[in-house]
Each structure stands twice: as C-alpha cells, then as structure tokens.
Design a protein around this motif. Structure first.
Motif, PDB file in Angstrom:
ATOM      1  N   HIS A  24      26.414  29.632 -38.598  1.00  0.00           N
ATOM      2  CA  HIS A  24      24.700  29.453 -38.060  1.00  0.00           C
ATOM      3  C   HIS A  24      24.349  28.872 -37.075  1.00  0.00           C
ATOM      4  O   HIS A  24      23.130  28.711 -36.679  1.00  0.00           O
ATOM      5  CB  HIS A  24      23.996  29.308 -39.244  1.00  0.00           C
ATOM      6  N   THR A  25      25.151  27.667 -36.698  1.00  0.00           N
ATOM      7  CA  THR A  25      24.771  26.874 -35.580  1.00  0.00           C
ATOM      8  C   THR A  25      25.003  27.210 -34.123  1.00  0.00           C
ATOM      9  O   THR A  25      24.668  26.918 -33.178  1.00  0.00           O
ATOM     10  CB  THR A  25      25.454  25.401 -35.601  1.00  0.00           C
ATOM     11  N   LYS A  26      25.822  28.711 -34.349  1.00  0.00           N
ATOM     12  CA  LYS A  26      26.261  29.202 -32.896  1.00  0.00           C
ATOM     13  C   LYS A  26      24.904  30.005 -32.392  1.00  0.00           C
ATOM     14  O   LYS A  26      24.158  30.335 -33.084  1.00  0.00           O
ATOM     15  CB  LYS A  26      27.212  29.863 -33.031  1.00  0.00           C
ATOM     16  N   SER A  27      24.870  30.377 -31.249  1.00  0.00           N
ATOM     17  CA  SER A  27      23.914  31.341 -30.718  1.00  0.00           C
ATOM     18  C   SER A  27      23.545  32.556 -31.547  1.00  0.00           C
ATOM     19  O   SER A  27      24.583  33.034 -32.130  1.00  0.00           O
ATOM     20  CB  SER A  27      24.160  31.566 -29.148  1.00  0.00           C
ATOM     21  N   PRO A  28      22.330  33.308 -31.668  1.00  0.00           N
ATOM     22  CA  PRO A  28      22.179  34.178 -32.640  1.00  0.00           C
ATOM     23  C   PRO A  28      23.151  35.496 -32.385  1.00  0.00           C
ATOM     24  O   PRO A  28      23.503  36.248 -33.244  1.00  0.00           O
ATOM     25  CB  PRO A  28      20.740  34.522 -32.412  1.00  0.00           C
ATOM     26  N   GLU A  29      23.407  35.740 -31.003  1.00  0.00           N
ATOM     27  CA  GLU A  29      24.251  36.777 -30.688  1.00  0.00           C
ATOM     28  C   GLU A  29      25.778  36.625 -30.995  1.00  0.00           C
ATOM     29  O   GLU A  29      26.317  37.379 -31.120  1.00  0.00           O
ATOM     30  CB  GLU A  29      24.009  37.343 -29.278  1.00  0.00           C
ATOM     31  N   ASN A  30      26.153  35.392 -31.183  1.00  0.00           N
ATOM     32  CA  ASN A  30      27.648  35.026 -31.404  1.00  0.00           C
ATOM     33  C   ASN A  30      27.946  34.549 -32.874  1.00  0.00           C
ATOM     34  O   ASN A  30      28.820  34.823 -33.421  1.00  0.00           O
ATOM     35  CB  ASN A  30      28.040  34.122 -30.671  1.00  0.00           C
ATOM     36  N   ALA A  31      26.693  34.045 -33.615  1.00  0.00           N
ATOM     37  CA  ALA A  31      26.892  33.632 -34.940  1.00  0.00           C
ATOM     38  C   ALA A  31      27.428  34.829 -36.001  1.00  0.00           C
ATOM     39  O   ALA A  31      28.383  34.406 -36.659  1.00  0.00           O
ATOM     40  CB  ALA A  31      25.602  33.336 -35.464  1.00  0.00           C
ATOM     41  N   PRO A  32      27.173  36.247 -35.912  1.00  0.00           N
ATOM     42  CA  PRO A  32      27.789  36.924 -36.664  1.00  0.00           C
ATOM     43  C   PRO A  32      29.476  37.160 -36.694  1.00  0.00           C
ATOM     44  O   PRO A  32      30.048  37.263 -37.604  1.00  0.00           O
ATOM     45  CB  PRO A  32      27.078  38.334 -36.348  1.00  0.00           C
ATOM     46  N   ALA A  33      29.918  36.967 -35.242  1.00  0.00           N
ATOM     47  CA  ALA A  33      31.251  36.867 -35.224  1.00  0.00           C
ATOM     48  C   ALA A  33      31.943  35.966 -35.865  1.00  0.00           C
ATOM     49  O   ALA A  33      32.925  35.894 -36.500  1.00  0.00           O
ATOM     50  CB  ALA A  33      31.524  37.105 -33.631  1.00  0.00           C
ATOM     51  N   PHE A  34      31.487  34.766 -35.574  1.00  0.00           N
ATOM     52  CA  PHE A  34      31.961  33.531 -36.477  1.00  0.00           C
ATOM     53  C   PHE A  34      31.572  33.687 -37.949  1.00  0.00           C
ATOM     54  O   PHE A  34      32.850  33.105 -38.554  1.00  0.00           O
ATOM     55  CB  PHE A  34      31.036  32.230 -36.014  1.00  0.00           C
ATOM     56  N   GLU A  35      30.829  33.954 -38.308  1.00  0.00           N
ATOM     57  CA  GLU A  35      30.554  34.313 -39.666  1.00  0.00           C
ATOM     58  C   GLU A  35      31.883  35.403 -40.179  1.00  0.00           C
ATOM     59  O   GLU A  35      32.373  35.103 -41.398  1.00  0.00           O
ATOM     60  CB  GLU A  35      29.149  34.854 -40.300  1.00  0.00           C
ATOM     61  N   GLN A  36      31.981  36.407 -39.661  1.00  0.00           N
ATOM     62  CA  GLN A  36      32.879  37.459 -39.962  1.00  0.00           C
ATOM     63  C   GLN A  36      34.560  36.885 -39.976  1.00  0.00           C
ATOM     64  O   GLN A  36      35.071  37.123 -40.755  1.00  0.00           O
ATOM     65  CB  GLN A  36      32.785  38.787 -39.082  1.00  0.00           C
ATOM     66  N   MET A  37      34.487  36.355 -39.090  1.00  0.00           N
ATOM     67  CA  MET A  37      35.891  35.477 -38.737  1.00  0.00           C
ATOM     68  C   MET A  37      36.051  34.595 -40.004  1.00  0.00           C
ATOM     69  O   MET A  37      37.308  34.611 -40.614  1.00  0.00           O
ATOM     70  CB  MET A  37      36.099  34.601 -37.555  1.00  0.00           C
ATOM     71  N   ALA A  38      35.172  33.868 -40.522  1.00  0.00           N
ATOM     72  CA  ALA A  38      35.321  32.878 -41.694  1.00  0.00           C
ATOM     73  C   ALA A  38      35.588  33.907 -42.880  1.00  0.00           C
ATOM     74  O   ALA A  38      36.369  33.538 -43.648  1.00  0.00           O
ATOM     75  CB  ALA A  38      33.927  32.151 -41.833  1.00  0.00           C
ATOM     76  N   ARG A  39      34.603  35.015 -43.124  1.00  0.00           N
ATOM     77  CA  ARG A  39      34.944  35.670 -44.207  1.00  0.00           C
ATOM     78  C   ARG A  39      36.179  36.277 -44.036  1.00  0.00           C
ATOM     79  O   ARG A  39      36.986  36.600 -45.230  1.00  0.00           O
ATOM     80  CB  ARG A  39      34.145  36.813 -44.242  1.00  0.00           C
ATOM     81  N   LEU A  40      36.835  36.935 -43.118  1.00  0.00           N
ATOM     82  CA  LEU A  40      38.095  37.417 -43.158  1.00  0.00           C
ATOM     83  C   LEU A  40      39.149  36.541 -43.408  1.00  0.00           C
ATOM     84  O   LEU A  40      40.056  36.925 -44.091  1.00  0.00           O
ATOM     85  CB  LEU A  40      38.256  37.945 -41.669  1.00  0.00           C
TER      86      LEU A  40
END
Length: 83
Positions: A24-40
């Motif tokens: 969530h500290t990443k830019s709004p357009e890139n945050a979902p990719a980081f979140e998905q990577m963590a979940r995976l």
C-alpha cells in the motif's frame, strides 16, 4: 471458541500484514501487483504442515528478505508470476 495461534503462526500473520502494508506504500497503479505477489507467495505454501518448523522458519527468513527488497522505496514495479 477460536483456537489459540502458535508463535510461528502469529509470526507468519505478522509478516503477511507487513507485506500488504508495504504494498500500500507503492504508487496506486502498482500497489495491486505488489499485493497480488504477496498473496500468491503465501498461498503457495498454504497446505504446508504446521509441524514443519524448520521449513516454516526458513520461509519466514526468506519472506522477510523479500519484504526488505520489495519494500524499498526505490522498487517501483513488480510482476506477479502465476503459479
């Protein structure tokens, strides 16, 4: 009544929360990719036997190293890999 969590389980959950917060500290357009990577990354080991302490401790160390790398302010993008 809810079952009490072990110390390792609490540590895994804490690492997961830290990963999501770092996303969530990443830019709004890139945050979902980081979140998905963590979940995976966590889902990959979902069926791991809770008695495999050395494996879990190894994965925790590996997870904290990854968090340190991806949580860095200079890292702007990531590409989650489907398993």
């Amino acid at each position: 009544m809810a079952r009490k969590l072990s110390g390792l389980q609490k540590e895994v959950l804490a690492l997961y929360r830290k990963c999501i917060r770092a996303a969530h500290t990443k830019s709004p357009e890139n945050a979902p990719a980081f979140e998905q990577m963590a979940r995976l990354s966590f889902r990959k080991y979902q069926g791991l036997n809770t008695k495999e302490f050395t494996t879990i401790e190894h994965l925790l160390r590996k997870g904290y190293r990854s968090l340190e790398i991806y949580g860095d302010k200079q890292v702007k993008k990531c590409t989650p890999v489907a398993l």
